[in-house]
Scaffold this motif. Structure first.
Motif, PDB file in Angstrom:
ATOM      1  N   VAL A  88     -12.038  -3.198   1.628  1.00  0.00           N
ATOM      2  CA  VAL A  88     -12.044  -1.790   1.254  1.00  0.00           C
ATOM      3  C   VAL A  88     -13.035  -1.070   2.167  1.00  0.00           C
ATOM      4  CG1 VAL A  88     -12.473  -0.141  -0.598  1.00  0.00           C
ATOM      5  CG2 VAL A  88     -11.485  -2.384  -1.138  1.00  0.00           C
ATOM      6  N   TYR A  89     -12.497  -0.170   2.979  1.00  0.00           N
ATOM      7  CA  TYR A  89     -13.319   0.624   3.889  1.00  0.00           C
ATOM      8  C   TYR A  89     -13.507   2.005   3.269  1.00  0.00           C
ATOM      9  CZ  TYR A  89     -11.902  -3.059   7.107  1.00  0.00           C
ATOM     10  OH  TYR A  89     -11.669  -4.280   7.690  1.00  0.00           O
ATOM     11  N   VAL A  90     -14.750   2.416   3.143  1.00  0.00           N
ATOM     12  CA  VAL A  90     -15.075   3.690   2.511  1.00  0.00           C
ATOM     13  C   VAL A  90     -15.891   4.515   3.503  1.00  0.00           C
ATOM     14  CG1 VAL A  90     -16.323   4.786   0.606  1.00  0.00           C
ATOM     15  CG2 VAL A  90     -15.092   2.656   0.215  1.00  0.00           C
ATOM     16  N   ARG A  91     -15.513   5.788   3.630  1.00  0.00           N
ATOM     17  CA  ARG A  91     -16.295   6.680   4.497  1.00  0.00           C
ATOM     18  C   ARG A  91     -17.654   6.899   3.836  1.00  0.00           C
ATOM     19  NH1 ARG A  91     -14.905  10.218   8.500  1.00  0.00           N
ATOM     20  NH2 ARG A  91     -12.705   9.953   8.008  1.00  0.00           N
ATOM     21  N   GLY A  92     -18.727   6.535   4.532  1.00  0.00           N
ATOM     22  CA  GLY A  92     -20.077   6.677   3.994  1.00  0.00           C
ATOM     23  C   GLY A  92     -20.570   5.382   3.366  1.00  0.00           C
ATOM     24  N   GLU A  93     -21.504   5.509   2.471  1.00  0.00           N
ATOM     25  CA  GLU A  93     -22.086   4.355   1.786  1.00  0.00           C
ATOM     26  C   GLU A  93     -21.175   3.897   0.653  1.00  0.00           C
ATOM     27  OE1 GLU A  93     -24.845   2.579   2.410  1.00  0.00           O
ATOM     28  OE2 GLU A  93     -25.215   3.811   4.190  1.00  0.00           O
ATOM     29  N   VAL A 111     -16.812  -2.127   2.811  1.00  0.00           N
ATOM     30  CA  VAL A 111     -17.480  -1.778   4.058  1.00  0.00           C
ATOM     31  C   VAL A 111     -17.614  -0.262   4.154  1.00  0.00           C
ATOM     32  CG1 VAL A 111     -17.416  -1.975   6.572  1.00  0.00           C
ATOM     33  CG2 VAL A 111     -16.411  -3.787   5.170  1.00  0.00           C
ATOM     34  N   GLY A 112     -18.818   0.219   4.353  1.00  0.00           N
ATOM     35  CA  GLY A 112     -19.032   1.637   4.603  1.00  0.00           C
ATOM     36  C   GLY A 112     -18.851   1.917   6.083  1.00  0.00           C
ATOM     37  N   VAL A 113     -18.090   2.966   6.399  1.00  0.00           N
ATOM     38  CA  VAL A 113     -17.790   3.290   7.798  1.00  0.00           C
ATOM     39  C   VAL A 113     -18.053   4.768   8.071  1.00  0.00           C
ATOM     40  CG1 VAL A 113     -16.075   1.446   8.020  1.00  0.00           C
ATOM     41  CG2 VAL A 113     -15.346   3.720   7.290  1.00  0.00           C
ATOM     42  N   ALA A 114     -18.217   5.096   9.341  1.00  0.00           N
ATOM     43  CA  ALA A 114     -18.452   6.489   9.740  1.00  0.00           C
ATOM     44  C   ALA A 114     -17.149   7.269   9.836  1.00  0.00           C
ATOM     45  CB  ALA A 114     -19.174   6.533  11.082  1.00  0.00           C
ATOM     46  N   SER A 115     -16.042   6.579  10.157  1.00  0.00           N
ATOM     47  CA  SER A 115     -14.776   7.290  10.288  1.00  0.00           C
ATOM     48  C   SER A 115     -13.614   6.354  10.000  1.00  0.00           C
ATOM     49  CB  SER A 115     -14.631   7.890  11.692  1.00  0.00           C
ATOM     50  OG  SER A 115     -14.516   6.868  12.657  1.00  0.00           O
ATOM     51  N   LEU A 116     -12.474   6.984   9.671  1.00  0.00           N
ATOM     52  CA  LEU A 116     -11.229   6.257   9.448  1.00  0.00           C
ATOM     53  C   LEU A 116     -10.153   6.941  10.300  1.00  0.00           C
ATOM     54  CD1 LEU A 116     -11.728   5.667   5.644  1.00  0.00           C
ATOM     55  CD2 LEU A 116     -11.649   3.895   7.405  1.00  0.00           C
ATOM     56  N   ASP A 174      -9.892  13.386   7.017  1.00  0.00           N
ATOM     57  CA  ASP A 174      -9.733  13.597   5.579  1.00  0.00           C
ATOM     58  C   ASP A 174      -9.607  12.305   4.771  1.00  0.00           C
ATOM     59  OD1 ASP A 174      -9.831  16.352   5.949  1.00  0.00           O
ATOM     60  OD2 ASP A 174      -7.665  16.494   6.227  1.00  0.00           O
ATOM     61  N   ILE A 175      -9.421  11.181   5.448  1.00  0.00           N
ATOM     62  CA  ILE A 175      -9.282   9.905   4.734  1.00  0.00           C
ATOM     63  C   ILE A 175     -10.660   9.428   4.297  1.00  0.00           C
ATOM     64  CG2 ILE A 175      -8.636   7.481   4.924  1.00  0.00           C
ATOM     65  CD1 ILE A 175      -6.450   8.315   6.858  1.00  0.00           C
ATOM     66  N   LEU A 176     -10.782   9.118   3.010  1.00  0.00           N
ATOM     67  CA  LEU A 176     -12.051   8.662   2.439  1.00  0.00           C
ATOM     68  C   LEU A 176     -12.080   7.166   2.178  1.00  0.00           C
ATOM     69  CD1 LEU A 176     -12.496  11.573  -0.132  1.00  0.00           C
ATOM     70  CD2 LEU A 176     -13.478  11.377   2.178  1.00  0.00           C
ATOM     71  N   ILE A 177     -10.885   6.526   2.066  1.00  0.00           N
ATOM     72  CA  ILE A 177     -10.813   5.102   1.744  1.00  0.00           C
ATOM     73  C   ILE A 177      -9.574   4.491   2.384  1.00  0.00           C
ATOM     74  CG2 ILE A 177      -9.615   5.535  -0.441  1.00  0.00           C
ATOM     75  CD1 ILE A 177     -11.307   3.104  -1.569  1.00  0.00           C
ATOM     76  N   GLU A 178      -9.714   3.252   2.821  1.00  0.00           N
ATOM     77  CA  GLU A 178      -8.600   2.492   3.393  1.00  0.00           C
ATOM     78  C   GLU A 178      -8.706   1.073   2.855  1.00  0.00           C
ATOM     79  OE1 GLU A 178      -6.949   1.197   7.808  1.00  0.00           O
ATOM     80  OE2 GLU A 178      -8.182   2.996   7.590  1.00  0.00           O
ATOM     81  N   ILE A 179      -7.573   0.506   2.435  1.00  0.00           N
ATOM     82  CA  ILE A 179      -7.574  -0.820   1.815  1.00  0.00           C
ATOM     83  C   ILE A 179      -6.584  -1.719   2.540  1.00  0.00           C
ATOM     84  CG2 ILE A 179      -7.200  -2.130  -0.308  1.00  0.00           C
ATOM     85  CD1 ILE A 179      -7.771   0.507  -1.846  1.00  0.00           C
ATOM     86  N   GLU A 180      -7.092  -2.827   3.091  1.00  0.00           N
ATOM     87  CA  GLU A 180      -6.217  -3.804   3.738  1.00  0.00           C
ATOM     88  C   GLU A 180      -6.279  -5.114   2.957  1.00  0.00           C
ATOM     89  OE1 GLU A 180      -7.538  -4.380   7.799  1.00  0.00           O
ATOM     90  OE2 GLU A 180      -9.080  -5.771   7.167  1.00  0.00           O
ATOM     91  N   ALA A 181      -5.286  -5.974   3.177  1.00  0.00           N
ATOM     92  CA  ALA A 181      -5.219  -7.178   2.353  1.00  0.00           C
ATOM     93  C   ALA A 181      -4.530  -8.333   3.067  1.00  0.00           C
ATOM     94  CB  ALA A 181      -4.462  -6.868   1.058  1.00  0.00           C
ATOM     95  N   ILE A 182      -4.791  -9.499   2.543  1.00  0.00           N
ATOM     96  CA  ILE A 182      -4.054 -10.709   2.892  1.00  0.00           C
ATOM     97  C   ILE A 182      -3.559 -11.281   1.577  1.00  0.00           C
ATOM     98  CG2 ILE A 182      -4.159 -13.036   3.877  1.00  0.00           C
ATOM     99  CD1 ILE A 182      -6.526 -12.019   5.606  1.00  0.00           C
TER     100      ILE A 182
END
Length: 135
Positions: free
Chosen positions: A80-85, A111-116, A120-128
């Motif tokens: 789970v990638y989240v913009r910010g903390e 994972v907190g990230v600076a950009s996606l 406007d995207i605040l969260i991204e979810i990848e999976a296996i």
């Protein structure tokens, strides 16, 4: 190795950027799902808040799982990638993820990230995941 590409018709088309929503290694029985976000068919964000974007990303994830002959119960890992903390958003995203995943409890990394992919995207979810039945 035999690889199937998964691109559900109800989700945005990633062909322009050279991506598939998922790839399945049919020999290993594993599904690798691209980061799912809150995009409509025109690659535009549908919601402005992280809770709504999380619900939308999970809904897209479930769509890809089903198209891949898998399910939430077969998830092995989520990132789970989240913009910010990440800690700043836990109260909003954790209840949604746990509700949607039920008893699945895959390995999970936040994972907190600076950009996606877009500002406007605040969260991204990848999976296996594991394939539930043959493709």
């Amino acid at each position: 190795m035999s690889i199937s590409k998964i691109n559900p018709t109800g989700l945005y088309d990633g062909a322009a950027t050279g991506m598939s929503q998922a790839t399945v290694d049919t020999e290993l029985g594993l599904v690798f799902i691209s980061g799912q976000v809150d995009w409509n068919m025109e690659h535009a964000v549908k919601h402005q808040d992280i809770a709504s974007q999380t619900k939308s990303a999970i809904k897209n994830l479930v769509t890809v799982l089903e198209e891949s002959h898998s399910s939430v119960e077969n998830l092995l890992q989520l990132r789970v990638y989240v913009r910010g903390e990440v800690a700043d958003h836990m109260d909003h995203i954790v209840p949604i993820i746990t509700e949607q995943l039920g008893k699945s409890r895959p390995a999970l990394t936040g994972v907190g990230v600076a950009s996606l992919a877009s500002p406007d995207i605040l969260i991204e979810i990848e999976a296996i995941a594991k394939v539930a039945r043959a493709i």
